[in-house]
Design an enzyme around this catalytic site. Structure first.
Site, mmCIF file in Angstrom:
data_model
loop_
_atom_site.group_PDB
_atom_site.id
_atom_site.type_symbol
_atom_site.label_atom_id
_atom_site.label_comp_id
_atom_site.label_asym_id
_atom_site.label_seq_id
_atom_site.Cartn_x
_atom_site.Cartn_y
_atom_site.Cartn_z
ATOM 1 N N HIS A 75 0.840 -1.198 0.000
ATOM 2 C CA HIS A 75 0.000 0.000 0.000
ATOM 3 C C HIS A 75 0.873 1.245 0.000
ATOM 4 C CE1 HIS A 75 -4.001 -1.869 1.649
ATOM 5 N NE2 HIS A 75 -3.551 -2.457 0.556
ATOM 6 N N TYR A 203 -8.948 5.020 8.003
ATOM 7 C CA TYR A 203 -9.058 5.358 9.431
ATOM 8 C C TYR A 203 -10.064 6.498 9.526
ATOM 9 C CZ TYR A 203 -4.583 2.918 10.382
ATOM 10 O OH TYR A 203 -3.575 1.996 10.513
ATOM 11 N N PRO A 294 -3.547 -0.306 19.283
ATOM 12 C CA PRO A 294 -3.335 -0.788 17.913
ATOM 13 C C PRO A 294 -3.320 0.287 16.823
ATOM 14 C CG PRO A 294 -5.513 -1.422 18.720
ATOM 15 C CD PRO A 294 -4.781 -0.856 19.882
ATOM 16 N N LYS A 298 1.637 -0.708 15.270
ATOM 17 C CA LYS A 298 3.052 -0.776 15.648
ATOM 18 C C LYS A 298 3.446 -1.993 16.488
ATOM 19 C CE LYS A 298 4.505 2.893 13.626
ATOM 20 N NZ LYS A 298 5.055 2.617 12.303
ATOM 21 N N TYR A 388 4.475 6.252 10.269
ATOM 22 C CA TYR A 388 3.628 5.091 9.955
ATOM 23 C C TYR A 388 4.444 4.015 9.236
ATOM 24 C CZ TYR A 388 -0.695 2.597 8.781
ATOM 25 O OH TYR A 388 -1.693 1.665 8.691
#
Ligand code: FAD
Ligand code: DHB
Length: 393
Positions: A75, A203, A294, A298, A388
């Protein structure tokens, strides 16, 4: 009593323990893994889903990349959504890095298969696992297996036994401090037999709370809903779950496809870091030493980075150089605190705080302002992208 000797005794056959044993084997260092659950249980446990680029590189370097390459989904970014608007943050365009969607369960499956082919010693269903003589140069592990008492003497013991394991708890209280933070929310997660309705993870912050759309393959979706930590899963029928997901993830012109739910569970959220990851002959890796909420994916990636650092230290140690091993605890914790602040930031960015209406409204509007800022500032997006996709080791 059966007695064995090895260089490194590893407690826990989760991703951290299995990967450490594999990395050591790759460098000719023998180890034994002791796990209290069955192999079937370990293989069936459904958890994380996103691999940082550095995690993919580590697994590939260790010969575990074949299925990640064929089945993992690369992604370029994620979607951030709030107030009914969805924005793409393209990590690849911003900083040239990507993440790979590949379930923790698949990582564990690859590791179990590799160990099985190599004939590694892994004791599953070990009872009453205990560690001894940690302050000495010959620490021991004792446990029961198939009704027989076992003892392993090693140069080092590694606690890869997760948050509830025995290793961290074996460090005397006066020698360790535990730093913790809890959140007034939990995640209800589902696996569903339906093709993902999105090309990248979504998200979303909604008036009703957080929701996320992730995936495991081209035919299996993974979705999450923010719920109260005291919530009972029995209150969530499949219809209620899909309704909430439709509401919280919906944007005009987009359809969330529903399918058969094959798994559902509620996970509490907490942040936790032990003040040390080394104690004489004991080292802690992964969830044994730290836990993140979560959001930001990570947990598994931190376990992989700890293992990478500790394996390098042990390999150097057996080549006669102790400097890297001596730095392990401090270096892993320094990286972990960066991971902690990011996971906390992502969590607080995206969840609705319960509380009285007025302060709740203030927090919520401030959160919407923050998401508006992140989705419109290239500097803020680069900051998100860098964190990220993974902190350097
Ligand atoms: P674990 O995977 O916990 O492995 C520890 C192993 O040690 C286990 O096999 C356990 O059975 C074994 N063990 C425990 N005690 C003993 C003992 N006394 N003796 C011998 N063996 C023992 N992270 C994300 O990034 N995204 C997610 O969506 C996500 N979801 C999660 C859901 C749940 C329910 C949990 C608990 C965690 C989740 N995580 C998630 C976190 C992520 O899965 C963990 O960070 C990761 O599993 C850490 O790997 P580990 O090997 O350190 O620990
Ligand atoms: C998944 C879990 C996460 O915590 C996250 O941030 C992204 C994806 C997942 O399980 O797919």
């Amino acid at each position: 009593m059966s007695h064995e000797t090895t260089r490194v005794a590893i407690i826990g056959a989760g991703p951290a323990g299995l990967l450490l044993s594999w990395a050591l084997r790759d460098s000719g260092i023998d180890s034994i893994v002791v796990e209290n659950r069955s192999q079937d249980y370990v293989l069936a446990r459904i958890r994380a889903g996103v691999l940082e680029q550095g995690s993919v590189e580590t697994l590939t370097r260790l010969g575990l990349g074949a299925r990640i390459r064929s089945e993992g989904m690369v992604h370029n970014g994620i979607y951030l959504q709030a107030a009914g608007e969805r924005h793409n943050v393209n990590f690849h365009d911003l900083i040239g890095r990507t993440v790979t969607v590949y379930g923790q369960q698949e990582v564990v499956k690859d590791l179990v298969a590799a160990h099985s082919d190599a004939g590694s010693t892994i004791y599953y269903e070990a009872a009453d696992v205990a560690v001894h003589d940690l302050e000495s140069a010959r620490p021991r592990v004792t446990f029961g297996h198939a009704g027989e008492p076992h003892e392993i003497t090693a140069d080092f013991i590694v606690g890869a036994d997760g948050f509830h394991g025995v290793c961290r708890a074996s460090i005397p209280d006066r020698d360790i401090t535990l730093y913790a933070h809890s959140y007034p929310f939990a995640w209800l997660g589902i696996l569903a037999d339906v093709a993902p309705s999105t090309d990248e993870l979504i998200y979303s912050l909604h008036d009703d709370g957080f929701a996320m759309h992730s995936m495991r393959s081209h035919t299996v979706s993974r979705l999450y809903l923010q719920v109260d930590p005291a919530e009972d899963i029995a209150n969530w029928s499949d219809d209620r779950i899909w309704d909430a997901l439709q509401t919280r993830l919906g944007v005009p012109g987009w359809t969330l496809h529903e399918g058969t739910i094959t798994e559902k569970s509620i996970t509490p959220m907490r942040s936790f870091v032990a003040s040390r990851l080394d104690y004489h002959s004991l080292f802690l890796v992964g969830d044994a030493g730290h836990i993140v909420p979560p959001t930001g994916a990570k947990g598994l990636n931190s376990a992989i980075s700890d293992v990478t650092m500790l394996a390098a230290g042990l390999i150097d140690h057996y080549a006669g150089d102790d400097a890297t091993l001596g730095r392990y605890g401090e270096a892993a914790l320094a990286r972990q605190w960066k991971v902690q602040q990011f996971s906390q930031w992502m969590t607080e960015l995206l969840h609705r705080h319960p509380g009285d209406l007025q302060s709740n409204e203030f927090d919520y509007r401030s959160q919407l302002g923050r998401i508006d800022y992140v989705t419109h500032s290239l500097h803020a997006q680069r900051m998100l992208a860098e964190q990220y996709t993974g902190f350097p080791l």
